[in-house]
Every structure is written in structure tokens, then in C-alpha cells.
Design a protein around this motif. Sequence first.
Motif, PDB file in Angstrom:
ATOM      1  N   PRO A 276     -16.246  67.932   5.301  1.00 31.17           N
ATOM      2  CA  PRO A 276     -14.968  67.955   4.577  1.00 31.17           C
ATOM      3  C   PRO A 276     -13.802  68.441   5.433  1.00 31.17           C
ATOM      4  O   PRO A 276     -12.666  67.990   5.262  1.00 31.17           O
ATOM      5  CB  PRO A 276     -15.243  68.907   3.404  1.00 31.17           C
ATOM      6  CG  PRO A 276     -16.715  68.800   3.182  1.00 31.17           C
ATOM      7  CD  PRO A 276     -17.300  68.641   4.554  1.00 31.17           C
ATOM      8  N   THR A 277     -14.072  69.371   6.366  1.00 27.37           N
ATOM      9  CA  THR A 277     -13.009  69.838   7.253  1.00 27.37           C
ATOM     10  C   THR A 277     -12.518  68.710   8.148  1.00 27.37           C
ATOM     11  O   THR A 277     -11.311  68.551   8.366  1.00 27.37           O
ATOM     12  CB  THR A 277     -13.518  71.013   8.111  1.00 27.37           C
ATOM     13  OG1 THR A 277     -14.000  72.045   7.254  1.00 27.37           O
ATOM     14  CG2 THR A 277     -12.411  71.560   8.991  1.00 27.37           C
TER      15      THR A 277
ATOM     16  N   GLY B 104     -10.289  66.344   6.458  1.00 31.64           N
ATOM     17  CA  GLY B 104      -8.927  66.833   6.272  1.00 31.64           C
ATOM     18  C   GLY B 104      -7.936  66.203   7.227  1.00 31.64           C
ATOM     19  O   GLY B 104      -6.724  66.247   6.985  1.00 31.64           O
TER      20      GLY B 104
ATOM     21  N   ARG C  44      -6.341  63.699   5.290  1.00 35.85           N
ATOM     22  CA  ARG C  44      -5.861  64.245   4.026  1.00 35.85           C
ATOM     23  C   ARG C  44      -6.799  63.974   2.849  1.00 35.85           C
ATOM     24  O   ARG C  44      -6.396  63.559   1.767  1.00 35.85           O
ATOM     25  CB  ARG C  44      -4.465  63.696   3.701  1.00 35.85           C
ATOM     26  CG  ARG C  44      -3.418  63.980   4.773  1.00 35.85           C
ATOM     27  CD  ARG C  44      -3.230  65.490   4.947  1.00 35.85           C
ATOM     28  NE  ARG C  44      -2.175  65.788   5.903  1.00 35.85           N
ATOM     29  CZ  ARG C  44      -2.357  66.031   7.202  1.00 35.85           C
ATOM     30  NH1 ARG C  44      -3.595  65.983   7.702  1.00 35.85           N
ATOM     31  NH2 ARG C  44      -1.360  66.312   7.997  1.00 35.85           N
ATOM     32  N   THR C  45      -8.078  64.185   3.057  1.00 33.92           N
ATOM     33  CA  THR C  45      -9.062  64.113   1.990  1.00 33.92           C
ATOM     34  C   THR C  45     -10.150  65.130   2.282  1.00 33.92           C
ATOM     35  O   THR C  45     -10.172  65.716   3.375  1.00 33.92           O
ATOM     36  CB  THR C  45      -9.667  62.697   1.867  1.00 33.92           C
ATOM     37  OG1 THR C  45     -10.597  62.676   0.777  1.00 33.92           O
ATOM     38  CG2 THR C  45     -10.381  62.309   3.141  1.00 33.92           C
ATOM     39  N   ASP C  46     -11.017  65.363   1.309  1.00 32.74           N
ATOM     40  CA  ASP C  46     -12.135  66.288   1.536  1.00 32.74           C
ATOM     41  C   ASP C  46     -13.475  65.610   1.274  1.00 32.74           C
ATOM     42  O   ASP C  46     -14.485  66.278   1.053  1.00 32.74           O
ATOM     43  CB  ASP C  46     -11.991  67.532   0.671  1.00 32.74           C
ATOM     44  CG  ASP C  46     -11.959  67.204  -0.824  1.00 32.74           C
ATOM     45  OD1 ASP C  46     -11.989  66.003  -1.173  1.00 32.74           O
ATOM     46  OD2 ASP C  46     -11.904  68.153  -1.631  1.00 32.74           O
TER      47      ASP C  46
ATOM     48  N   GLY D 211     -15.313  62.063   5.982  1.00 30.61           N
ATOM     49  CA  GLY D 211     -15.438  62.935   7.149  1.00 30.61           C
ATOM     50  C   GLY D 211     -16.435  62.386   8.156  1.00 30.61           C
ATOM     51  O   GLY D 211     -16.197  62.427   9.368  1.00 30.61           O
TER      52      GLY D 211
ATOM     53  N   LEU E 104      -4.608  69.727  11.342  1.00 31.50           N
ATOM     54  CA  LEU E 104      -4.663  70.227   9.962  1.00 31.50           C
ATOM     55  C   LEU E 104      -3.454  71.088   9.612  1.00 31.50           C
ATOM     56  O   LEU E 104      -3.385  71.642   8.514  1.00 31.50           O
ATOM     57  CB  LEU E 104      -5.947  71.032   9.751  1.00 31.50           C
ATOM     58  CG  LEU E 104      -7.264  70.253   9.869  1.00 31.50           C
ATOM     59  CD1 LEU E 104      -8.456  71.174   9.701  1.00 31.50           C
ATOM     60  CD2 LEU E 104      -7.322  69.118   8.847  1.00 31.50           C
TER      61      LEU E 104
ATOM     62  N   GLU F 267      -2.591  73.957  11.030  1.00 26.62           N
ATOM     63  CA  GLU F 267      -2.902  75.381  11.115  1.00 26.62           C
ATOM     64  C   GLU F 267      -2.640  75.883  12.534  1.00 26.62           C
ATOM     65  O   GLU F 267      -2.625  75.104  13.494  1.00 26.62           O
ATOM     66  CB  GLU F 267      -4.379  75.616  10.747  1.00 26.62           C
ATOM     67  CG  GLU F 267      -4.733  75.149   9.340  1.00 26.62           C
ATOM     68  CD  GLU F 267      -6.227  75.246   9.067  1.00 26.62           C
ATOM     69  OE1 GLU F 267      -6.969  75.621  10.015  1.00 26.62           O
ATOM     70  OE2 GLU F 267      -6.647  74.931   7.943  1.00 26.62           O
TER      71      GLU F 267
END
Length: 448
Positions: free
Chosen positions: A29-30, A33, A36-38, A43, A92, A94
Amino acid sequence: MRDAGFGALAGLAGGLVFGTVMARIGFLPTVAGIVRTDSPAMGLAVHLLIAAILGGVFGVLVARQQELLFWGLAYGVLWWFLGPLTLLPILLGEPVAWNVAAARDLVPSLLGHLAYGAATAAALALLAREQRRPGPGLLVRASLAGLLASPLLGLGWSGPVVGVLAGASYAVVFGDPREGSGPVLIRGVAFGFVWWVLAAATLSPLLDGRGLAWSAAAVRTAVAELPAYVLLGAVMALLICWLGGLSRAVFSDDVRDALERRLAAGGRVISLWHGVAAGLTGGALFTGVMVTVGFLPTVASLVGSGSAAVGLVLHLLISQVVGVTYALFFRRRSFDAASGIGWGVSYGLLWWILGNLTLLPVLLGAGPRWSAAELAESFPSLVGHLAYGAALGLVYQRLEARVSPWHLTRSQAAAARATARQEQTLSAAPALWSLVACVALLVPVLVA
């Protein structure tokens, strides 16, 4: 295009191996991202696309290389630094966290990247390279070497099994490379690290029913076995090399083998003096670290003294002895400054494990200092050993380059050195230096 195509297919194979790991640790799931989905399925699709692209790049980069395993492992570690530690947080939105705590949280990803690199290299070798099967004599010799080195693991009845498997796999992966004892020794160090990941960090918890124990805490526990596996690989590889040399000396009628032995004997005394000078230079550089951390009295205790001055003298004597062993192992194996530093730093890491963590405490009446806490405490010594090795290798290479081999003129020696440097560049040597440097950098992460 052919190399990129084969590399992309190999990258997909490595991506499937890594993807299985990512699914188990819940990391897909990361990765999803990024788009822009989980969704874990998305993934996995993104992950396989990236794996194929990186595999294509790898195929182009290593198209002319003779060996792929260590190049694949080094490539995997490189993309661990570039990927989850750097590019993924940026994509992401961050902040990039280049610190030990963030790297420790990504230890499962590190092992997954190593698996990706190894699987990609293996798949590319199967797709694009002619396969060489080891002869039965080499398999027996390598298995015997692994068996003889297996007591280093301290695993009881399972130790000889691991040793035999490690020796046989060494023969299958590398065949019988005709190289000197020094390069073989460093190859064994890197192969020992590979077997630590495979056996101690992966297969052992799986066989114990703990599952894929790649968490930071589990790896920190397993790191206590890392020195044993490194020493196993080094001793095993050296025994394979020496047993092969003994076999050729006894059974070979090829005149080139006899000529090679005569050439290797020429100028050895001068080489030993070069080792003394290079070891003394590296020891003087290492002294700064030992004074800073107050380690000289501990060295002095080897002769029943607590004086820092006695410790300094003893330290410089040991530095010269290690320099002489370097001259014996690596004579005519470094052809420029880069190769000298590469072999020297790798030898410094080996002596950190063999000397500071093993022989020194044993000589002082204790056991080897192999626990995670003791490895962390010995990190300043690791820095000193790496600096010592870099100076040792560089100074030795410079001294050796000033003396032409006895059977060659100066111009012939320069041409021979250039040819040997080209051959070394196309071998696994640069990948070995890179992987050993990465192992040294990863020590704080593994023991954090």
C-alpha cells in the motif's frame, strides 16, 4: 536493446521475489501511494514496473561484467538508499529522513532489496550467459573447505551441514576463478555476508516456525551471528583457493602453472618490506582513533601492562604484521589508487571482525565480542580499521608501482598493469569493494 530486454525480464523475476516479501510485510500500500491509492494490487503493479525498469538499467550496466552476484547485491543496496530512503518519501510528499532511526525501520526493505539484486543477477545469468557447470572435483574440494570451516559457526550438528552447503554453493556460483589469495579472501567475506542473510536472518527463523523474521528487532538478534558467517566465508574461500593450488601443483603438467609459481616468487622480500611500511603508515593513522577512544591501555594489557605508551608500541607492531600479511595476500593485485584503497578497506573490515571482535578478547581471556551491543560499542574501532585499511592499500600500491616485476622492462610492466587493471574492472572486484563498504555503513543500522 538486447541487454536491456534481458535485464528487464530478470528485473521482473527479482521483482516477483521482492514483491512476495513486500506483501508479507504490508509494504505494497505504501508503494501504491505513488499513484495516490492504497490498493495492494496497484502497489504490486507499480512495484513490478519499477523492478523491470531497474532490471533493464542493470542489464545495460553489467553487460560486459564476468560475474553478476555481487554486482546485483551492490545494486540492490544502492536502490535501497535511493528508493525507500530518498525517492519514495519525496514522491509521497514527505521529508527525507536520512538517519539511523528511519533506516532501522526500513531493515525489512533492505533485505528485500538484497533479495531483488540477487534474484535479478541470477535470472540475468540464466538468460544471457553461458552456464558453466562445476566439476565434481571442485564440488568435493569446496564442500570439504566448508566442512573444515564450519566450527566457526558454533551451531552444533547443523554447523557442518551449513558449511557443506555454503562450500558447494560457492563452487556453483563462482566456479574455480584463478585469482590470488587476497581477492579470494575478500570474495569469501562478501559471500559470508550473503550466507548470513540467507541462513541466519531468513532460513533459521522459517525453520523454527517464526516466519519471515525480517523485522529490525529480529535482525538485531541475528546480527550476533554475522561475524561468524563472515569468518566462515573468508576461511572457506581461502581453503578452496589453497586446495586448488595444491591440486594443480601435484597433478598439473601444464608448464604455465610452473611459470606462474616462479613469477609469484620473484621480488617477494621487497614486497614484504612494502607491507611493513604501508602497515606502519596505516597504524599511525589509526592511532588517532585509538587515542580518542582511550583504547591503547586495552592493547597494552595483551602484555600485562596498562601503559598507553606500551599500547602504542604494541599497536604499531601489530599494524606492521597485518601489513606484511596484506603484502602476502595482495601482491600484484592493486593496479591503481582505487583498487589499492578498495582491497585495503575490505581487508580493514575483515581485521575489525578477526582482530578487535575475535582475537583480542580471546587473548585477554574472554569470548568473542559478537553481540549487537558489543558491535555497536566497537563502531569507533571499525572506523579506525577502515581508515587503516585505506592507508595500507594506497601506500602499498604506490610503493609496489615503483618496482617493475623482475622479468619485465618498465614499458612492459606498464602495459601488463594496464591489461590487468582492465581485467579486474570487468571482474567482480569493484562490486566486492562496494558491497563491503555498504556492509560497513550498515553496521550502525543493523545493531541500532
